[in-house]
Enzyme design. Structure first.
Site, PDB file in Angstrom:
ATOM      1  N   HIS A 164      41.714  36.194  45.004  1.00 15.85           N
ATOM      2  CA  HIS A 164      40.872  37.099  45.803  1.00 15.85           C
ATOM      3  C   HIS A 164      40.752  36.664  47.264  1.00 15.85           C
ATOM      4  O   HIS A 164      40.157  37.396  48.064  1.00 15.85           O
ATOM      5  CB  HIS A 164      39.480  37.213  45.189  1.00 15.85           C
ATOM      6  CG  HIS A 164      39.476  37.825  43.825  1.00 15.85           C
ATOM      7  ND1 HIS A 164      40.018  39.074  43.565  1.00 15.85           N
ATOM      8  CD2 HIS A 164      39.020  37.363  42.624  1.00 15.85           C
ATOM      9  CE1 HIS A 164      39.889  39.346  42.273  1.00 15.85           C
ATOM     10  NE2 HIS A 164      39.298  38.328  41.682  1.00 15.85           N
ATOM     11  N   ASP A 200      45.971  38.556  35.898  1.00 25.77           N
ATOM     12  CA  ASP A 200      44.513  38.411  35.739  1.00 25.77           C
ATOM     13  C   ASP A 200      43.906  39.804  35.531  1.00 25.77           C
ATOM     14  O   ASP A 200      44.465  40.811  35.973  1.00 25.77           O
ATOM     15  CB  ASP A 200      43.941  37.763  37.001  1.00 25.77           C
ATOM     16  CG  ASP A 200      42.459  37.440  36.916  1.00 25.77           C
ATOM     17  OD1 ASP A 200      42.124  36.298  36.592  1.00 25.77           O
ATOM     18  OD2 ASP A 200      41.638  38.349  37.176  1.00 25.77           O
ATOM     19  N   HIS A 202      41.445  41.010  37.013  1.00 29.60           N
ATOM     20  CA  HIS A 202      41.031  41.587  38.302  1.00 29.60           C
ATOM     21  C   HIS A 202      42.224  41.729  39.248  1.00 29.60           C
ATOM     22  O   HIS A 202      43.158  40.920  39.199  1.00 29.60           O
ATOM     23  CB  HIS A 202      39.995  40.683  38.970  1.00 29.60           C
ATOM     24  CG  HIS A 202      38.762  40.452  38.153  1.00 29.60           C
ATOM     25  ND1 HIS A 202      38.642  39.395  37.270  1.00 29.60           N
ATOM     26  CD2 HIS A 202      37.602  41.149  38.085  1.00 29.60           C
ATOM     27  CE1 HIS A 202      37.448  39.441  36.689  1.00 29.60           C
ATOM     28  NE2 HIS A 202      36.794  40.502  37.149  1.00 29.60           N
ATOM     29  N   ASP A 289      41.186  36.527  31.512  1.00 29.07           N
ATOM     30  CA  ASP A 289      39.964  37.327  31.404  1.00 29.07           C
ATOM     31  C   ASP A 289      40.281  38.735  30.900  1.00 29.07           C
ATOM     32  O   ASP A 289      39.390  39.578  30.757  1.00 29.07           O
ATOM     33  CB  ASP A 289      39.160  37.346  32.713  1.00 29.07           C
ATOM     34  CG  ASP A 289      40.005  37.407  33.970  1.00 29.07           C
ATOM     35  OD1 ASP A 289      41.244  37.544  33.865  1.00 29.07           O
ATOM     36  OD2 ASP A 289      39.428  37.328  35.070  1.00 29.07           O
TER      37      ASP A 289
HETATM   38  C1  OKP Z   1      37.626  36.176  39.671  1.00 27.43           C
HETATM   39  B1  OKP Z   1      38.981  36.170  38.996  1.00 27.43           B
HETATM   40  C2  OKP Z   1      29.853  39.240  37.240  1.00 27.43           C
HETATM   41  C3  OKP Z   1      30.443  39.672  38.568  1.00 27.43           C
HETATM   42  C4  OKP Z   1      31.795  39.056  38.805  1.00 27.43           C
HETATM   43  C5  OKP Z   1      33.457  38.666  40.579  1.00 27.43           C
HETATM   44  C6  OKP Z   1      34.579  38.504  39.636  1.00 27.43           C
HETATM   45  C7  OKP Z   1      35.602  37.566  40.182  1.00 27.43           C
HETATM   46  C8  OKP Z   1      36.704  37.258  39.221  1.00 27.43           C
HETATM   47  N1  OKP Z   1      28.541  39.690  37.036  1.00 27.43           N
HETATM   48  N2  OKP Z   1      32.295  39.365  40.091  1.00 27.43           N
HETATM   49  O1  OKP Z   1      39.769  37.287  39.269  1.00 27.43           O
HETATM   50  O2  OKP Z   1      38.926  35.964  37.575  1.00 27.43           O
HETATM   51 ZN    ZN Z   2      39.807  37.702  37.031  1.00 28.29          ZN
END
Ligand code: OKP
Ligand code: ZN
Length: 347
Positions: A164, A200, A202, A289
Site C-alpha cells: 500500500h 493479497d 487488498h 488474507d
Molecule cells: C494491509 B494488507 C480494519 C481496517 C483495515 C486497512 C487494511 C490494510 C491491509 N478494521 N484497513 O493489504 O493486508
Molecule cells: Zn491485505
C-alpha cells in the site's frame, strides 16, 4: 527454498488502529511474522539466509526521499507534541484540494506532518516502525539477492507489509513498498522486465502507482473490489497504466464470497496475461488474507487453495520472488503461507 527473516520486525508493535472512527486492537502485529517463521521452521524445507543491510539507496530509488526521511524521524517528532499513547495515528489529512490554487506547502512546518504522508487512520506509527520497515526492506532485498544468484524461488518474510506504500505516501499497515523496491533492485541488477502479481486480498495500490507509467514493470493484482474494500480509491479494472506504461497494469477486482475455484481462476487468468510481456522474473506480493477465516477479508477461500496457488505460480516457470504482505488469521497464517511455498517448490 531460500528464505529471509529478520527479528527486527518486532520493534513495530502497535496496540490499536482506528477504523470507522473507533479504536480496535491492531491486526498487523508481531505474532504474524512469528507464526509464519514457526511454520517454515517446522516444515524443514526452508534455509534461512543471513539478512544483509542494504541502506536507504534502494528505498529512495522508488520512494520520495523526503518521505523516507520523515519515516526515520516521525516517532521522535510526534512524541514532542503528542507524548501520550503508544502509537501515532493521524486525524487530519492534507488532501490536495484543501490548498488548491495556493502556494506549495512545506509539511514539516506543522506538528501534524503525519497527516501529509499517511493516507489512512488504520496505520499506527510506533516507536519501532521505522526500524521494522527498514528491516522488512532488507528481508525483501536479501531474498531478491538469492534470485539474482540463480535460485528458482525465494521467500521474504516481510513485516510490516509494503504494497500500500506509494512513492510519496504510506498507509494500510505499510511504510516502504518492499515488493516495489525489490523489483527495482532486480532491474538495476540487470533484469530487463519484471512482472509483479499481487495476490493479497487488498489491492496493491502502492506498487501500481510506483510503476504506472513504466514499460519495464508489469503490475497485476487480484483483490477485493475497491467499491467495498480498502484502499477504496484504486484497484478498478479500468486502471491499465499510462504513457509508456499503458497496458502494463492489470486489476482483477472480485466480489465477496469467492471460493477456491473462482479465486484461483482469477489468478490463472492474470498469470496468462503476463506471458506476452515476457518477464524475466516474477515477484509475488503474497497475502493470505484471502482466507475465509481472515478477520479483514470476505472471501470464501479454504486452506486447500494455498497449495494449488503455489503450484499455479510454479507453472509460470520463471524465477519467482515471493514477499509477504497480509494475512491476519494468525492461527492458520503459517500453514497457509507454507502451503503456497511448498506448492511453488514442487513439494
Ligand atoms: C494491509 B494488507 C480494519 C481496517 C483495515 C486497512 C487494511 C490494510 C491491509 N478494521 N484497513 O493489504 O493486508
Ligand atoms: Zn491485505
Amino acid at each position: 527454498m531460500k528464505a529471509a527473516y529478520s527479528p527486527r520486525h518486532a520493534a513495530h508493535e502497535p496496540r490499536r488502529e482506528l477504523a470507522l472512527g473507533a479504536a480496535e486492537p491492531a491486526h498487523e502485529i508481531p505474532a504474524r511474522a512469528e507464526a509464519i517463521r514457526a511454520a517454515l521452521d517446522e516444515d524443514g524445507g526452508f534455509e534461512w539466509l543471513e539478512v544483509r543491510e542494504h541502506g536507504l539507496g534502494p528505498i529512495e530509488a522508488v520512494h520520495d526521499a523526503t518521505m523516507v526521511r520523515f519515516v526515520e524521524r516521525a516517532w521522535r517528532d510526534w512524541q514532542r507534541w503528542f507524548p501520550e499513547g503508544e502509537e501515532a495515528i493521524p486525524w487530519t489529512f492534507a488532501l490536495p484540494s484543501l490548498r488548491e490554487g495556493m502556494e506549495p506547502f512545506e509539511p514539516s512546518r506543522t506538528r501534524h506532518e503525519l497527516g501529509w504522508w499517511c493516507f489512512d487512520t488504520g496505520n499506527p506509527f510506533t516507536a519501532g516502525a521505522a526500524e521494522a520497515a527498514r528491516a522488512s526492506v532488507d528481508v525483501a532485498l536479501t531474498a531478491a539477492g538469492a534470485i539474482l544468484v540463480g535460485e528458482r524461488a525465494a521467500y521474504g518474510l516481510c513485516r510490516p507489509p509494503g504494497h500500500h506504500a506509494a512513492r510519496a505516501v504510506f498507509g494500510g499497515f505499510c511504510f516502504f513498498n518492499n515488493a516495489g523496491i525489490a523489483a527495482q533492485h532486480l532491474l538495476d541488477a540487470g533484469a530487463s522486465r519484471v512482472a509483479l502479481l499481487d495476490v493479497d486480498y487488498h489491492h496493491g495500490n502502492g506498487t501500481q502507482q510506483l510503476f504506472y507509467g513504466r514499460a519495464d514493470v508489469l503490475t497485476a493484482s487480484v483483490h477485493a473490489d475497491p467499491v467495498r474494500e480498502f484502499p477504496y480509491f484504486t484497484g478498478f479494472a479500468d486502471e491499465v497504466g499510462t504513457g509508456a506504461g499503458r497496458g502494463t497494469n492489470l486489476n482483477v477486482p472480485l466480489p465477496a464470497g469467492v471460493g477456491d475455484d473462482e479465486f484461483l481462476a482469477a489468478v490463472e487468468s492474470a498469470l496468462e496475461r503476463l506471458a506476452p510481456f515476457a518477464p524475466e522474473i516474477l515477484v509475488v506480493p503474497l497475502g493470505v488474507d484471502t482466507f475465509r477465516g481472515d478477520p479483514l477479508g470476505d472471501f470464501d477461500v479454504g486452506r486447500e487453495a494455498y497449495h494449488r496457488l503455489g503450484r499455479l505460480l510454479a507453472g509460470v516457470g520463471l524465477p519467482t520472488l515471493v514477499l509477504q504482505e497480509g494475512g491476519y488469521a494468525v492461527a492458520e497464517l503459517g500453514a497457509n503461507v507454507r502451503d503456497v511455498l511448498r506448492g511453488l517448490d514442487g513439494r
